[in-house]
Design a protein around this motif. Sequence first.
Motif, PDB file in Angstrom:
ATOM      1  N   LEU A 444       0.836  -1.198   0.000  1.00  0.00           N
ATOM      2  CA  LEU A 444       0.000   0.000   0.000  1.00  0.00           C
ATOM      3  C   LEU A 444       0.868   1.245   0.000  1.00  0.00           C
ATOM      4  N   LYS A 447       2.441   1.663  -3.399  1.00  0.00           N
ATOM      5  CA  LYS A 447       1.553   1.867  -4.551  1.00  0.00           C
ATOM      6  C   LYS A 447       0.598   3.041  -4.368  1.00  0.00           C
ATOM      7  N   ARG A 448       0.266   3.394  -3.141  1.00  0.00           N
ATOM      8  CA  ARG A 448      -0.825   4.331  -2.925  1.00  0.00           C
ATOM      9  C   ARG A 448      -0.393   5.646  -2.279  1.00  0.00           C
TER      10      ARG A 448
END
Lengths: 579, 431
Positions: A444, A447-448
Amino acid sequence: MTDLLQVAVLTPGATTPGVFLGGRGWRRWVVLLATVLLVTVNVPAWAQDTAADETPAATGGAPAAAPADFATLVDSLVDAGYADKDHIAGEIVESGNPRARIVLQALLDGKLYADGNKQVYIVGDAPDDASELPVSDAVSGDAHAPVAADQLDRIGTNNGLRKGLKGLIAQLKLNDPDAGVRQRAVKEMLRDLDESTIAALRARRAHEDNARVLAKIDVGLALGDLESSDVATQLSAANSLYGELDDDVYNRLKPLADAGDGDPRVRAAASKAVKHIEFWREIYDGLQTLFFGLSLGSVLVLSAIGLAITFGVMGVINMAHGELMMLGAYTAYVMQLLMPNHLALSLLLSIPAAFVVSGLMGVAIERGVVRFLYGRPLETLLATFGLSLVLQQLVRSIFSPLNRSVATPEFMSGVWQLNDLFALTWNRLYIVVFALIVFAVLQLVLKRTSLGLKVRAVSMNRAMARAMGVRSQWVDAATFGLGSGIAGIAGVALSQLTNVGPNLGQSYIIDSFMVVVFGGVGNLWGTLISGMSLGVASKLLEPWAGAVMAKIFVLVFLILFIQRRPRGLFPQKGRAAEG
Amino acid sequence: MQRRNLIRTMAAAIAAPMLLASSLQAFAADDTIKVGVLHSLSGTMAISETTLKDTVLMMIDEQNKKGGVLGKKLEPVVVDPASNWPLFAEKATELLEKDKVAVVFGCWTSVSRKSVLPVFEKDNGLLFYPVQYEGEESSKNVFYTGAAPNQQAIPAVDYLMKDVGVKRWVLEGTDYVYPRTTNKILEAYLKAKGVAADDIMINYTPFGFSDWQSEVAKIKTFGSAGKKTAVVSTINGDANVPFYKELGNQKISAEDIPVVAFSVGEEELAGLDTKPLVGHLAAWNYFESVKSPANDAFIKQWHEFTKNPKRTTNDPMEATYIGFNLWVKAVEKAGTTDTTKVIATLPGLETPNLTGGVAKVLPNHHITKPVYIGEIRDDGQFDVVWQTKKEVPGDAWSDFLPGSKDLESDWVTLKCGNYNTKTKKCSGQNF
């Protein structure tokens, strides 16, 4: 060599270990022994030659005095030898006193103490170095003023006695109002069936109303019936045991199934039940190996995933990675020292604490050493290797070279018994779950979040990223810190499995590199899959080849694999692969 | 010019302390006796060996307070072989040839001992080796104050077989020379006692092994066959901690499958949460918990020397204590520190051990030792549950191995460490 056979059995009285049994007073003991043998409940054979020490007090509450009351019996525990304690425990059960179970449980748990006046107490929970202990009177259960720790002597137990006590307590628990307790009690009794336990089970069966306890009791009675001389009883017992998976059932049926001279119908019934158990054993063995592999794999993933970031994403060979894990493990140790009475909480808190400690150390390493060496892998390797030695010595100087123990909190110890054949150890299960959570969070983050975006940008094309306004130096430090922090978290997990010592890191660094290289540099999914598959592969090999050879096989396989696929399982594609 | 000057000053700077040191040494040699201490102070074995270095220093301190030996003070020469086996040989050479020490106390692992043996035989040195080992060795220049297999492993197995009624055996060890030889002896011994091959399982794991799940599961399966099962563990070093943790996790209690260990003592347990281990066994020749006036005094002295009232004592420390006292006795009896004379004086000498008995040096350079079996208590100490009636003489060559059954070691009458009683020949191959 013959001297070895001339052995003496020690007086096992815990208060006076190391005193020989002399010749005096042996007659008294022969008489006593005879009485013991008459009523005894599974006194282990070896314990029978032991005897209490010869102080007059030992005979004062002699168990031979037949209808001794509860208080006298409890007091007589103080000076008795192990074999006599076993016998006294049996009498305590027979006394029918409602406190019998509490006193025996305290004896089993090592909480039964006596002071100088042979007064027996049950000691409550207290810190290890407390000078005064909270106590209650063993016989009456009344609370008592705390007693100084050095005044109290533990009433000792040994293996044989503990085994006997467990059986006796199980008999007492048979009448517990809680069905769960009764069920466990029956299970405990099944391990050591004899006529008296079978009689106790039969007595309980008459007024047992819980179906599951009843089923367990029936298994016990059927096991007893297998010994019967009546073929019909034997046959129905063997038939009723079909479907049970317990080891005790297997061990009792197996000889019947193999016996050549028994009744053929009994033999057939027994071998049918045995085959059924063997079938399920195979399946659960396989499942167990798979679980062992996954848990080893998750340890590998945990220790490698931080490296996957620093080595995989940044291309820095950080030999001090193992020492960052070690720092995390020591953080768990320190947290435990800071809050000795909240084991579980201290472990939970040490996860963020270890992340911060190792992360800051990582940032310091990056700013202080690694950033001057970008693009010079050999120098980086040597410098970080030197750093790893410095960190090890630092820990040795602060914490001493001795290993430190990090206690396992209650909820993580023991097994989750799924059925008679299959059990998972809690600490491993938690670590598998923990590894997956860490992996998911890391994914996470990469990627985020904006940090993740910048990290990926810098790792793909540094010049372009800088041109777009990314402060690449800051990103380098943050990435290295992130990887190091994850190493610290892995260290907390390792503290639950292995030694916390200065050498902790060394034993994992090679494995970590192995996982990252096998999975494909720069690919977190590759790390996850390679860690798990290496774990499962070594556990599959281990029973067949032994631990030493399994490790060698895995290494040889990896060498061959890297020859064929130098970029690992999941090579990076496209532009990133060029750099 | 400048550079030459610099070199000259540097040379002088280096040479001056060296000269000073050597002249000091020459001066010191006259009124002190040098005692070499050859224990690793760094590396993996530092954990165990540092304790023994401190023990020797404590004993020297104590002896000097009493006026030294032969009117001379003892002077310790401590070197650090750093857990590096070839370095042991180098450091031993340094001690014997440069420092000319009268005696060396040192080594822990068998491989380090094997590494220094040729040095001691060549320079006619004197080594006291204080750790339990696999036997199959008897050097003229070494005195073995730790246990031989018949003083530890065999009695432990006897205890389990006779007193606990064990029928099935797991021999679990670390993969190196001591466990392999010990397990070979034990396997031969068990088979001689009528144990079927099916009832013996032998496993080896690497040094520092940490993932014990499958090994422990295997032990659990092996132990659930309805016969009383025990594990004889020659697992060494760090690997013990995760091993015992896994035993605790998989709920293998000492009542069901007891583990008897030969390398786990008070010191090792100090780094462990001992609650799940209660009841597991260890076989040693000394336990801190044995009550005797000598032991109480020794523990008190150790706490004062280390300034740590919680420091534990252990078996190799007792062996060091015995070795040191034996050497002092021998030197005083011989009236000289000359190694040939001291070695000739040692056999037959007696000194009290810490458990109230007597350690006597035998002609095979081993000593007599009592054997104790202890159950682990939850405070990391041991409850002695069994002991030999009297001291057991150490046997250099095992009676249970086909190759060494006929071998005899006797440095007094036969003057041989490896005498074959069948062929009546001394092979001279002492290790």
